[in-house]
Design a protein around this motif. Structure first.
Motif, PDB file in Angstrom:
ATOM      1  N   PHE A 178      29.935 -15.419  15.666  1.00 30.86           N
ATOM      2  CA  PHE A 178      29.280 -15.264  16.968  1.00 30.86           C
ATOM      3  C   PHE A 178      27.862 -15.838  17.031  1.00 30.86           C
ATOM      4  O   PHE A 178      27.282 -15.902  18.116  1.00 30.86           O
ATOM      5  CB  PHE A 178      29.225 -13.778  17.346  1.00 30.86           C
ATOM      6  CG  PHE A 178      30.555 -13.080  17.235  1.00 30.86           C
ATOM      7  CD1 PHE A 178      31.551 -13.278  18.184  1.00 30.86           C
ATOM      8  CD2 PHE A 178      30.819 -12.248  16.165  1.00 30.86           C
ATOM      9  CE1 PHE A 178      32.775 -12.639  18.077  1.00 30.86           C
ATOM     10  CE2 PHE A 178      32.044 -11.600  16.047  1.00 30.86           C
ATOM     11  CZ  PHE A 178      33.028 -11.801  17.009  1.00 30.86           C
ATOM     12  N   GLY A 179      27.310 -16.221  15.904  1.00 30.92           N
ATOM     13  CA  GLY A 179      25.960 -16.778  15.892  1.00 30.92           C
ATOM     14  C   GLY A 179      24.897 -15.725  15.673  1.00 30.92           C
ATOM     15  O   GLY A 179      24.036 -15.858  14.815  1.00 30.92           O
ATOM     16  N   ASN A 180      24.947 -14.657  16.459  1.00 25.30           N
ATOM     17  CA  ASN A 180      23.996 -13.550  16.348  1.00 25.30           C
ATOM     18  C   ASN A 180      24.547 -12.349  17.115  1.00 25.30           C
ATOM     19  O   ASN A 180      25.678 -12.381  17.599  1.00 25.30           O
ATOM     20  CB  ASN A 180      22.612 -13.962  16.895  1.00 25.30           C
ATOM     21  CG  ASN A 180      22.702 -14.550  18.300  1.00 25.30           C
ATOM     22  OD1 ASN A 180      23.550 -14.154  19.099  1.00 25.30           O
ATOM     23  ND2 ASN A 180      21.833 -15.501  18.601  1.00 25.30           N
ATOM     24  N   LYS A 181      23.738 -11.296  17.220  1.00 22.97           N
ATOM     25  CA  LYS A 181      24.208 -10.077  17.882  1.00 22.97           C
ATOM     26  C   LYS A 181      24.518 -10.321  19.354  1.00 22.97           C
ATOM     27  O   LYS A 181      25.500  -9.800  19.890  1.00 22.97           O
ATOM     28  CB  LYS A 181      23.180  -8.962  17.747  1.00 22.97           C
ATOM     29  CG  LYS A 181      23.650  -7.633  18.342  1.00 22.97           C
ATOM     30  CD  LYS A 181      22.625  -6.535  18.187  1.00 22.97           C
ATOM     31  CE  LYS A 181      22.541  -6.067  16.757  1.00 22.97           C
ATOM     32  NZ  LYS A 181      21.679  -4.851  16.614  1.00 22.97           N
ATOM     33  N   ASP A 182      23.684 -11.111  20.038  1.00 29.60           N
ATOM     34  CA  ASP A 182      23.956 -11.418  21.442  1.00 29.60           C
ATOM     35  C   ASP A 182      25.296 -12.138  21.593  1.00 29.60           C
ATOM     36  O   ASP A 182      26.029 -11.914  22.565  1.00 29.60           O
ATOM     37  CB  ASP A 182      22.839 -12.276  22.037  1.00 29.60           C
ATOM     38  CG  ASP A 182      21.646 -11.440  22.487  1.00 29.60           C
ATOM     39  OD1 ASP A 182      21.766 -10.201  22.495  1.00 29.60           O
ATOM     40  OD2 ASP A 182      20.601 -12.027  22.812  1.00 29.60           O
ATOM     41  N   GLY A 183      25.611 -12.998  20.626  1.00 29.09           N
ATOM     42  CA  GLY A 183      26.898 -13.686  20.673  1.00 29.09           C
ATOM     43  C   GLY A 183      28.058 -12.712  20.567  1.00 29.09           C
ATOM     44  O   GLY A 183      29.090 -12.865  21.228  1.00 29.09           O
ATOM     45  N   LEU A 184      27.902 -11.690  19.725  1.00 33.07           N
ATOM     46  CA  LEU A 184      28.928 -10.654  19.608  1.00 33.07           C
ATOM     47  C   LEU A 184      29.044  -9.875  20.916  1.00 33.07           C
ATOM     48  O   LEU A 184      30.158  -9.607  21.392  1.00 33.07           O
ATOM     49  CB  LEU A 184      28.573  -9.701  18.455  1.00 33.07           C
ATOM     50  CG  LEU A 184      29.451  -8.453  18.306  1.00 33.07           C
ATOM     51  CD1 LEU A 184      30.909  -8.820  18.088  1.00 33.07           C
ATOM     52  CD2 LEU A 184      28.929  -7.582  17.159  1.00 33.07           C
ATOM     53  N   LEU A 185      27.915  -9.526  21.516  1.00 36.10           N
ATOM     54  CA  LEU A 185      27.938  -8.792  22.786  1.00 36.10           C
ATOM     55  C   LEU A 185      28.591  -9.624  23.891  1.00 36.10           C
ATOM     56  O   LEU A 185      29.343  -9.097  24.716  1.00 36.10           O
ATOM     57  CB  LEU A 185      26.517  -8.398  23.188  1.00 36.10           C
ATOM     58  CG  LEU A 185      25.800  -7.399  22.265  1.00 36.10           C
ATOM     59  CD1 LEU A 185      24.388  -7.143  22.757  1.00 36.10           C
ATOM     60  CD2 LEU A 185      26.577  -6.095  22.168  1.00 36.10           C
ATOM     61  N   GLU A 186      28.307 -10.929  23.888  1.00 32.43           N
ATOM     62  CA  GLU A 186      28.941 -11.803  24.876  1.00 32.43           C
ATOM     63  C   GLU A 186      30.457 -11.841  24.684  1.00 32.43           C
ATOM     64  O   GLU A 186      31.220 -11.879  25.661  1.00 32.43           O
ATOM     65  CB  GLU A 186      28.365 -13.211  24.768  1.00 32.43           C
ATOM     66  CG  GLU A 186      26.954 -13.366  25.294  1.00 32.43           C
ATOM     67  CD  GLU A 186      26.475 -14.805  25.202  1.00 32.43           C
ATOM     68  OE1 GLU A 186      26.994 -15.651  25.953  1.00 32.43           O
ATOM     69  OE2 GLU A 186      25.591 -15.067  24.350  1.00 32.43           O
ATOM     70  N   ALA A 187      30.898 -11.822  23.431  1.00 30.59           N
ATOM     71  CA  ALA A 187      32.331 -11.848  23.143  1.00 30.59           C
ATOM     72  C   ALA A 187      33.006 -10.559  23.611  1.00 30.59           C
ATOM     73  O   ALA A 187      34.133 -10.578  24.121  1.00 30.59           O
ATOM     74  CB  ALA A 187      32.565 -12.059  21.647  1.00 30.59           C
ATOM     75  N   ILE A 188      32.318  -9.424  23.443  1.00 31.44           N
ATOM     76  CA  ILE A 188      32.850  -8.153  23.932  1.00 31.44           C
ATOM     77  C   ILE A 188      32.954  -8.190  25.451  1.00 31.44           C
ATOM     78  O   ILE A 188      33.969  -7.782  26.038  1.00 31.44           O
ATOM     79  CB  ILE A 188      31.949  -6.984  23.482  1.00 31.44           C
ATOM     80  CG1 ILE A 188      31.954  -6.862  21.967  1.00 31.44           C
ATOM     81  CG2 ILE A 188      32.401  -5.671  24.129  1.00 31.44           C
ATOM     82  CD1 ILE A 188      30.901  -5.902  21.432  1.00 31.44           C
TER      83      ILE A 188
END
Length: 215
Positions: free
Chosen positions: A60-70
């Motif tokens: 995901f690149g970073n935590k924001d990337g994970l949140l965007e995926a969710i």
């Protein structure tokens, strides 16, 4: 050890990677649901998923990337379901009742959905925030124009602003399911179970529909 070596191996490497990615998304979603938060601890994510937290950066690149995926996983399903409802041959009143009930059910399952959306819109660069609005929020806003517009045109609903109605419905759902601590400390209740959801859904649908039906 390189990040690539942390990726689970399987007979089909692509399926293995997709499985690990999906597990991180689901585990992070579960942490947010259970903790009534949108803050994720990488250490807790690692323990509960059984995967190395370094994989967050890999996938995901970073935590924001994970949140965007969710958000993408959850909101894509919501937008698709609304699109299917629009196409159904149902009276406007029944269609809107069904939709409001579905909103309540969605916020029960994903109580973080509004906070997560607002967090990303606030923290992402303007182009990222605009993409979220274009992919998820605008289609839902347009759906409300259709739901409400059909009812007004047929004389079933009184004249009202679809955009304000959209905010009222989502606000009612979000406020209830993010208010667990209020119920705990004000009323001594912790029974946020399916019975509570069903009771709130029925009451909210009745109240909202009574307010917009033409007399």
């Amino acid at each position: 050890m390189s990040v690539e070596k942390l990726v689970p191996k399987s007979n089909d490497a692509k399926d293995g990677e997709e499985g690990a990615r999906a597990k991180l998304i689901e585990t992070a979603s579960m942490i947010m649901r259970e903790g009534d938060t949108i803050d994720i601890s990488f250490s807790e994510l690692s323990v509960r998923s059984g995967l190395n937290s370094a994989l967050v950066k890999y996938y995901f690149g970073n935590k924001d990337g994970l949140l965007e995926a969710i958000l993408e996983r959850d909101m894509t399903k919501i937008v698709e379901d609304v699109g299917l409802l629009i196409k159904k041959n149902m009276p406007p009143e029944d269609k809107l009742r069904h939709h409001i009930g579905a909103v309540i059910d969605t916020y029960y399952e994903f109580p973080y959905i509004h906070r997560l959306t607002m967090r990303l819109i606030r923290d992402l660069p303007p182009e990222g925030a605009r993409e979220i609005a274009d992919k998820y929020l605008k289609p839902l806003s347009e759906a409300y124009n259709i739901f409400v517009g059909e009812g007004i045109k047929s004389g079933v609903f009184r004249d009202l602003d679809p955009d304000l109605f959209y905010s009222a419905v989502t606000g009612a759902a979000d406020r209830f399911f993010t208010g667990k601590l209020v119920w705990k400390y004000c009323y001594g209740r912790t029974d946020f179970d399916e019975r509570m959801r069903d009771a709130y859904r029925d009451q909210t649908v009745d109240l909202v529909m009574a307010g917009i039906l033409a007399k």
